[in-house]
Design a protein around this motif. Structure first.
Motif, PDB file in Angstrom:
ATOM      1  N   LYS A  82       6.821  -1.490  -5.987  1.00 50.80           N
ATOM      2  CA  LYS A  82       6.660  -0.075  -6.339  1.00 50.80           C
ATOM      3  C   LYS A  82       5.174   0.128  -6.600  1.00 50.80           C
ATOM      4  O   LYS A  82       4.625  -0.464  -7.533  1.00 50.80           O
ATOM      5  CB  LYS A  82       7.499   0.273  -7.556  1.00 50.80           C
ATOM      6  N   ILE A  83       4.541   0.939  -5.745  1.00 53.15           N
ATOM      7  CA  ILE A  83       3.083   1.061  -5.773  1.00 53.15           C
ATOM      8  C   ILE A  83       2.675   2.525  -5.868  1.00 53.15           C
ATOM      9  O   ILE A  83       3.239   3.374  -5.177  1.00 53.15           O
ATOM     10  CB  ILE A  83       2.472   0.421  -4.505  1.00 53.15           C
ATOM     11  N   GLN A  84       1.708   2.795  -6.741  1.00 53.73           N
ATOM     12  CA  GLN A  84       1.203   4.157  -6.885  1.00 53.73           C
ATOM     13  C   GLN A  84      -0.318   4.156  -6.956  1.00 53.73           C
ATOM     14  O   GLN A  84      -0.904   3.499  -7.809  1.00 53.73           O
ATOM     15  CB  GLN A  84       1.773   4.818  -8.130  1.00 53.73           C
ATOM     16  N   TRP A  85      -0.937   4.894  -6.020  1.00 52.18           N
ATOM     17  CA  TRP A  85      -2.375   5.174  -6.061  1.00 52.18           C
ATOM     18  C   TRP A  85      -2.558   6.376  -6.963  1.00 52.18           C
ATOM     19  O   TRP A  85      -1.855   7.385  -6.807  1.00 52.18           O
ATOM     20  CB  TRP A  85      -2.865   5.586  -4.674  1.00 52.18           C
ATOM     21  N   ILE A  86      -3.515   6.325  -7.860  1.00 54.10           N
ATOM     22  CA  ILE A  86      -3.794   7.449  -8.752  1.00 54.10           C
ATOM     23  C   ILE A  86      -5.168   8.010  -8.405  1.00 54.10           C
ATOM     24  O   ILE A  86      -6.165   7.289  -8.424  1.00 54.10           O
ATOM     25  CB  ILE A  86      -3.752   7.003 -10.225  1.00 54.10           C
ATOM     26  N   TYR A  87      -5.195   9.301  -8.074  1.00 56.01           N
ATOM     27  CA  TYR A  87      -6.435  10.018  -7.760  1.00 56.01           C
ATOM     28  C   TYR A  87      -6.596  11.124  -8.800  1.00 56.01           C
ATOM     29  O   TYR A  87      -5.938  12.161  -8.704  1.00 56.01           O
ATOM     30  CB  TYR A  87      -6.358  10.627  -6.360  1.00 56.01           C
ATOM     31  N   PRO A  88      -7.444  10.930  -9.817  1.00 54.76           N
ATOM     32  CA  PRO A  88      -7.579  11.911 -10.890  1.00 54.76           C
ATOM     33  C   PRO A  88      -7.952  13.296 -10.373  1.00 54.76           C
ATOM     34  O   PRO A  88      -8.870  13.443  -9.569  1.00 54.76           O
ATOM     35  CB  PRO A  88      -8.692  11.350 -11.769  1.00 54.76           C
ATOM     36  N   GLY A  89      -7.218  14.296 -10.823  1.00 54.80           N
ATOM     37  CA  GLY A  89      -7.495  15.673 -10.462  1.00 54.80           C
ATOM     38  C   GLY A  89      -7.067  16.047  -9.057  1.00 54.80           C
ATOM     39  O   GLY A  89      -7.170  17.198  -8.653  1.00 54.80           O
ATOM     40  N   ILE A  90      -6.593  15.063  -8.292  1.00 53.68           N
ATOM     41  CA  ILE A  90      -6.218  15.310  -6.900  1.00 53.68           C
ATOM     42  C   ILE A  90      -4.738  15.049  -6.660  1.00 53.68           C
ATOM     43  O   ILE A  90      -4.072  15.775  -5.950  1.00 53.68           O
ATOM     44  CB  ILE A  90      -7.073  14.433  -5.951  1.00 53.68           C
ATOM     45  N   GLY A  91      -4.210  13.975  -7.257  1.00 57.01           N
ATOM     46  CA  GLY A  91      -2.803  13.662  -7.071  1.00 57.01           C
ATOM     47  C   GLY A  91      -2.546  12.171  -6.975  1.00 57.01           C
ATOM     48  O   GLY A  91      -3.229  11.367  -7.602  1.00 57.01           O
ATOM     49  N   PHE A  92      -1.556  11.802  -6.140  1.00 53.57           N
ATOM     50  CA  PHE A  92      -1.143  10.408  -6.059  1.00 53.57           C
ATOM     51  C   PHE A  92      -0.476  10.121  -4.720  1.00 53.57           C
ATOM     52  O   PHE A  92      -0.087  11.032  -3.981  1.00 53.57           O
ATOM     53  CB  PHE A  92      -0.176  10.072  -7.194  1.00 53.57           C
ATOM     54  N   ILE A  93      -0.352   8.835  -4.433  1.00 50.63           N
ATOM     55  CA  ILE A  93       0.483   8.335  -3.347  1.00 50.63           C
ATOM     56  C   ILE A  93       1.421   7.325  -3.987  1.00 50.63           C
ATOM     57  O   ILE A  93       0.969   6.409  -4.687  1.00 50.63           O
ATOM     58  CB  ILE A  93      -0.337   7.647  -2.243  1.00 50.63           C
ATOM     59  N   TYR A  94       2.725   7.488  -3.759  1.00 50.11           N
ATOM     60  CA  TYR A  94       3.712   6.554  -4.296  1.00 50.11           C
ATOM     61  C   TYR A  94       4.562   6.034  -3.143  1.00 50.11           C
ATOM     62  O   TYR A  94       4.933   6.795  -2.230  1.00 50.11           O
ATOM     63  CB  TYR A  94       4.625   7.242  -5.328  1.00 50.11           C
ATOM     64  N   LEU A  95       4.862   4.748  -3.189  1.00 50.47           N
ATOM     65  CA  LEU A  95       5.757   4.181  -2.191  1.00 50.47           C
ATOM     66  C   LEU A  95       6.443   2.950  -2.750  1.00 50.47           C
ATOM     67  O   LEU A  95       5.985   2.355  -3.723  1.00 50.47           O
ATOM     68  CB  LEU A  95       5.000   3.830  -0.901  1.00 50.47           C
ATOM     69  N   GLU A  96       7.537   2.607  -2.113  1.00 49.56           N
ATOM     70  CA  GLU A  96       8.231   1.358  -2.378  1.00 49.56           C
ATOM     71  C   GLU A  96       8.296   0.616  -1.051  1.00 49.56           C
ATOM     72  O   GLU A  96       8.391   1.246   0.004  1.00 49.56           O
ATOM     73  CB  GLU A  96       9.631   1.628  -2.924  1.00 49.56           C
ATOM     74  N   CYS A  97       8.218  -0.720  -1.100  1.00 46.89           N
ATOM     75  CA  CYS A  97       8.223  -1.488   0.147  1.00 46.89           C
ATOM     76  C   CYS A  97       8.702  -2.912  -0.117  1.00 46.89           C
ATOM     77  O   CYS A  97       8.806  -3.350  -1.268  1.00 46.89           O
ATOM     78  CB  CYS A  97       6.840  -1.488   0.783  1.00 46.89           C
ATOM     79  N   ASN A  98       8.949  -3.616   0.974  1.00 39.26           N
ATOM     80  CA  ASN A  98       9.418  -4.997   0.867  1.00 39.26           C
ATOM     81  C   ASN A  98       8.285  -6.019   0.859  1.00 39.26           C
ATOM     82  O   ASN A  98       8.461  -7.119   0.363  1.00 39.26           O
ATOM     83  CB  ASN A  98      10.352  -5.329   2.035  1.00 39.26           C
ATOM     84  N   GLU A  99       7.130  -5.660   1.436  1.00 35.73           N
ATOM     85  CA  GLU A  99       6.037  -6.622   1.552  1.00 35.73           C
ATOM     86  C   GLU A  99       4.700  -5.897   1.556  1.00 35.73           C
ATOM     87  O   GLU A  99       4.594  -4.799   2.088  1.00 35.73           O
ATOM     88  CB  GLU A  99       6.209  -7.414   2.846  1.00 35.73           C
ATOM     89  N   VAL A 100       3.680  -6.545   0.997  1.00 38.52           N
ATOM     90  CA  VAL A 100       2.327  -5.994   0.953  1.00 38.52           C
ATOM     91  C   VAL A 100       1.375  -6.992   1.597  1.00 38.52           C
ATOM     92  O   VAL A 100       1.429  -8.190   1.298  1.00 38.52           O
ATOM     93  CB  VAL A 100       1.877  -5.719  -0.497  1.00 38.52           C
TER      94      VAL A 100
END
Length: 105
Positions: A82-100
């Motif tokens: 479970k991965i989330q990129w945090i971009y202050p004041g802009i938003g986010f990207i969230y995803l779930e996956c099996n492998e990185v």
């Protein structure tokens, strides 16, 4: 390089990454690639296999680029990332996956 655990993930660059590209390399696959530029100009690529629950919520507005504050990661009891990129004041990207996977370009 395949990322095996949270400790390995924590050693990757996660702060001050400028979003350069989000892509699905092949049709009919649930794989996602996110390319970023580090603060010193290196291009790095995160690849995610079998992506689920993808949520991209970014609003650049007056900003010229999306720069990450952090990337948060966790692995549940079934081995799902479970991965989330945090971009202050802009938003986010969230995803779930099996492998990185990660590589410097």
């Amino acid at each position: 390089m395949k990322i095996e655990n949270l400790q390995a993930f924590s050693k990757l660059p996660r702060h001050d990454l400028t979003l350069k590209n989000i892509s699905w390399p092949k049709d009919n696959e649930n794989n996602l690639t996110i390319t970023n530029e580090t603060y010193n100009g290196d291009l790095v690529e995160f690849k995610f296999e079998w992506v689920m629950n993808l949520n991209i919520n970014l609003s650049l507005g007056d900003y010229a680029q999306a720069m990450s504050w952090d990337i948060e990661a966790d692995i549940d009891s079934k081995g799902i990332w479970k991965i989330q990129w945090i971009y202050p004041g802009i938003g986010f990207i969230y995803l779930e996956c099996n492998e990185v996977e990660y590589k410097k370009l």
